[in-house]
Design a protein around this motif. Structure first.
Motif, PDB file in Angstrom:
ATOM      1  N   PRO A  13     -59.328  37.939   4.617  1.00  0.00           N
ATOM      2  CA  PRO A  13     -60.758  37.679   4.967  1.00  0.00           C
ATOM      3  C   PRO A  13     -61.740  37.643   4.764  1.00  0.00           C
ATOM      4  O   PRO A  13     -61.501  38.552   3.150  1.00  0.00           O
ATOM      5  CB  PRO A  13     -60.294  38.771   6.464  1.00  0.00           C
ATOM      6  CG  PRO A  13     -59.142  39.925   5.028  1.00  0.00           C
ATOM      7  CD  PRO A  13     -58.917  39.208   4.389  1.00  0.00           C
ATOM      8  N   ILE A  14     -63.160  37.566   5.709  1.00  0.00           N
ATOM      9  CA  ILE A  14     -64.461  37.199   4.825  1.00  0.00           C
ATOM     10  C   ILE A  14     -64.913  39.327   4.742  1.00  0.00           C
ATOM     11  O   ILE A  14     -64.409  39.690   6.083  1.00  0.00           O
ATOM     12  CB  ILE A  14     -65.588  36.797   6.050  1.00  0.00           C
ATOM     13  CG1 ILE A  14     -65.002  34.921   6.159  1.00  0.00           C
ATOM     14  CG2 ILE A  14     -66.838  37.046   6.006  1.00  0.00           C
ATOM     15  CD1 ILE A  14     -65.253  34.523   7.296  1.00  0.00           C
ATOM     16  N   PRO A  16     -66.408  42.548   5.246  1.00  0.00           N
ATOM     17  CA  PRO A  16     -67.260  43.065   6.495  1.00  0.00           C
ATOM     18  C   PRO A  16     -68.798  42.960   6.594  1.00  0.00           C
ATOM     19  O   PRO A  16     -69.244  43.196   7.176  1.00  0.00           O
ATOM     20  CB  PRO A  16     -66.755  44.448   6.746  1.00  0.00           C
ATOM     21  CG  PRO A  16     -66.126  44.765   5.180  1.00  0.00           C
ATOM     22  CD  PRO A  16     -65.349  43.994   4.556  1.00  0.00           C
ATOM     23  N   LEU A  18     -71.393  41.485   6.696  1.00  0.00           N
ATOM     24  CA  LEU A  18     -71.327  40.980   7.041  1.00  0.00           C
ATOM     25  C   LEU A  18     -73.660  39.867   6.518  1.00  0.00           C
ATOM     26  O   LEU A  18     -73.669  38.769   6.995  1.00  0.00           O
ATOM     27  CB  LEU A  18     -71.215  40.234   8.726  1.00  0.00           C
ATOM     28  CG  LEU A  18     -70.578  40.480   9.570  1.00  0.00           C
ATOM     29  CD1 LEU A  18     -70.178  40.586  10.737  1.00  0.00           C
ATOM     30  CD2 LEU A  18     -69.317  39.381   9.376  1.00  0.00           C
ATOM     31  N   VAL A  26     -69.522  31.566   3.605  1.00  0.00           N
ATOM     32  CA  VAL A  26     -68.877  30.872   4.406  1.00  0.00           C
ATOM     33  C   VAL A  26     -68.183  29.060   4.379  1.00  0.00           C
ATOM     34  O   VAL A  26     -67.524  29.089   3.961  1.00  0.00           O
ATOM     35  CB  VAL A  26     -68.411  31.174   5.558  1.00  0.00           C
ATOM     36  CG1 VAL A  26     -68.086  30.901   6.622  1.00  0.00           C
ATOM     37  CG2 VAL A  26     -69.280  33.096   5.628  1.00  0.00           C
ATOM     38  N   VAL A  43     -62.892  36.929  10.082  1.00  0.00           N
ATOM     39  CA  VAL A  43     -63.670  38.365  10.118  1.00  0.00           C
ATOM     40  C   VAL A  43     -62.893  39.505  10.104  1.00  0.00           C
ATOM     41  O   VAL A  43     -62.913  39.891  11.207  1.00  0.00           O
ATOM     42  CB  VAL A  43     -64.963  38.163  10.476  1.00  0.00           C
ATOM     43  CG1 VAL A  43     -66.250  38.740   9.864  1.00  0.00           C
ATOM     44  CG2 VAL A  43     -65.246  36.425   9.660  1.00  0.00           C
ATOM     45  N   ARG A  78     -72.538  35.919  10.976  1.00  0.00           N
ATOM     46  CA  ARG A  78     -72.041  36.607  12.117  1.00  0.00           C
ATOM     47  C   ARG A  78     -72.486  35.850  13.099  1.00  0.00           C
ATOM     48  O   ARG A  78     -72.198  35.820  14.739  1.00  0.00           O
ATOM     49  CB  ARG A  78     -72.365  37.891  12.602  1.00  0.00           C
ATOM     50  CG  ARG A  78     -74.066  38.397  12.079  1.00  0.00           C
ATOM     51  CD  ARG A  78     -74.632  39.554  12.978  1.00  0.00           C
ATOM     52  NE  ARG A  78     -76.138  39.940  12.275  1.00  0.00           N
ATOM     53  CZ  ARG A  78     -76.446  40.547  11.271  1.00  0.00           C
ATOM     54  NH1 ARG A  78     -75.562  40.619  10.347  1.00  0.00           N
ATOM     55  NH2 ARG A  78     -77.715  41.039  10.774  1.00  0.00           N
ATOM     56  N   MET A  81     -70.846  33.807  13.930  1.00  0.00           N
ATOM     57  CA  MET A  81     -68.996  33.522  14.559  1.00  0.00           C
ATOM     58  C   MET A  81     -68.876  33.943  16.042  1.00  0.00           C
ATOM     59  O   MET A  81     -69.413  33.664  16.686  1.00  0.00           O
ATOM     60  CB  MET A  81     -68.972  34.737  13.760  1.00  0.00           C
ATOM     61  CG  MET A  81     -67.523  35.681  13.563  1.00  0.00           C
ATOM     62  SD  MET A  81     -67.474  37.425  13.156  1.00  0.00           S
ATOM     63  CE  MET A  81     -68.048  38.056  14.284  1.00  0.00           C
TER      64      MET A  81
END
Length: 434
Positions: A13-14, A16, A18, A26, A43, A78, A81
């Motif tokens: 996952p990406i 945290p 952000l 990304v 994320v 974000r 997202m």
């Protein structure tokens, strides 16, 4: 079946953080080979719980714009997202996962879905296409099972229907055999009586022949002639031909009547089965009623009085052997419903382009809970081993296939009435399928 083995893809996952991850970073990750099969990247937060998904299509829309990378590339991820991703537990069944996702799915499909464990932490990514393929495979497998079950059911149904037909045939043959046995019995007795009555006549003829030979023989003396006369006189006295005329006439009449009854039964049986006729033809249903009554005579003659009120009917296209089977079943059931000697009324008439046949008895009748189930397969009120419970079910299907209907009214203690309704003009499909 859990969704884990079929749908889980352990994508990293990406981070945290952000604020430090740009949209350009990304987008570069999505271009990596291991990400080509996915529509988005997950994320998560510091505890590994999912925060959202970054969609490939959203990034493509941005970078397809003029100066899109320059305007959006350094902004935090974000901002693009999806904060409300599709989330499914690892231990959810395929059916439940499909229900959850299809309830929230948007068109066109732009995101994958996140798989979480029992603590709500990210455990992988699933694609909607994988889910659809898994469901398609499961549906195909179930269809195969259902198809096999349907084939087995049809085979069982055919065997049961054949069993009911054989049981009805056995009952019918037993009745016809009994009906044939009665006239055969007295025809046989009459032949034996004829043998006994004609024996003295043959002896008389022989004695008279000897007398004639003696009269024409010059060498026959008086003693031989007297003996021949005495033998002839004694044979005539034993034969008593003047007394035999009435007896022989009565015997011949009775024998002819018995043979006529046998002939009627054979013709009736042939007409009932229609073995030498087309399976679908135009017939007068009154003929079917008479054939059924003839075949059922042994089962009902000592139990009921049959009253017939047969109106003039048009000839209609039907499968007469099947209609005969229905009528025979109704007549036998009516006779079996009698506690003592009873009455069966059979009527036929036409009304509004319909041919109607009524079979009514004054037997014990049926309560409502039995009445509403009598056309159900395998339902019977007879003791075990005395009925399959398929007779009325098959009768209902036969009448339905002819485009008609069969209805019943009954009241305990007052009897039962079946009403058959058939259209005067049958569909061409019946003649092809009968």
């Amino acid at each position: 079946m859990d969704v884990v083995p079929a749908l889980t893809h352990l994508l990293r996952p990406i981070s945290p953080l952000l604020a430090t991850i740009s949209i350009s970073d990304v987008a570069d990750q999505l271009l990596m080979p291991e990400h080509k099969a996915f529509l988005s990247l997950p994320v998560v937060d510091e505890q590994g719980r999912p925060l959202g998904l970054v969609s490939r299509s959203t990034l493509q829309d941005i970078f397809m714009q003029r100066f899109g990378r320059d305007l959006w590339g350094r902004k935090p991820v974000r901002e693009v997202m999806n904060p409300e991703p599709l989330v499914v537990s690892l231990h959810t069944s395929l059916e439940e996962a499909a229900r959850q996702i299809t309830a929230q799915l948007q068109s066109p499909i732009r995101d994958d879905f996140i798989l979480i464990d029992e603590h709500g932490r990210y455990r992988g990514l699933g694609t909607v296409l994988d889910l659809l393929k898994a469901m398609e495979s499961q549906v195909a497998q179930r269809n195969r099972v259902l198809r096999k079950a349907l084939i087995d059911l049809k085979e069982s149904q055919a065997q049961l229907v054949q069993s009911e037909k054989m049981a009805s045939l056995g009952q019918m043959v037993a009745g016809v055999a009994h009906e044939l046995n009665t006239p055969l019995g007295y025809v046989k007795n009459n032949v034996q009586l004829l043998r006994e009555l004609t024996s003295p006549l043959l002896a008389l003829a022989a004695a008279q022949a000897r007398l004639g030979d003696c009269l024409s023989d010059p060498g026959c003396d008086e003693a031989q002639l007297a003996a021949a006369f005495a033998d002839a006189a004694h044979a005539r006295e034993l034969a008593a031909p003047e007394l035999l005329a009435d007896d022989l006439a009565q015997l011949f009449d009775d024998t002819g009547y018995g043979l006529q009854q046998i002939g009627e039964l054979v013709v009736g049986l042939k007409d009932f089965a229609r073995l030498d006729r087309a399976m679908s033809e135009e017939v007068d249903l009154n003929d079917c009623i008479r054939s059924a009554l003839l075949i059922a005579r042994n089962n009902i003659k000592d139990k009921v009085e049959v009253q017939q009120q047969l109106g003039e009917l048009p000839r209609i296209a039907c499968a007469p052997s099947q209609i005969n089977q229905v009528l025979l079943n109704l007549l036998n059931n009516a006779a079996q419903a009698m506690d003592g000697f009873g009455r069966i009324q059979v009527k036929s008439w036409t009304q509004a382009q319909q041919v109607l046949i009524s079979v009514q008895d004054n037997g014990r009748g049926m309560p409502p809970e039995v009445l509403k189930r009598i056309f159900d397969p395998f339902f019977t009120t007879k003791p075990v081993g005395q009925g399959t419970g398929l007779g009325l079910s098959i009768s209902f299907k036969i009448i339905q296939d002819h485009g008609g209907s069969i209805r019943v009214v009954s009241e305990p203690g007052r009897g039962t009435r079946f009403l058959i309704s058939l259209p005067c003009s049958q569909a061409a499909a019946l003649q092809r399928s009968a």
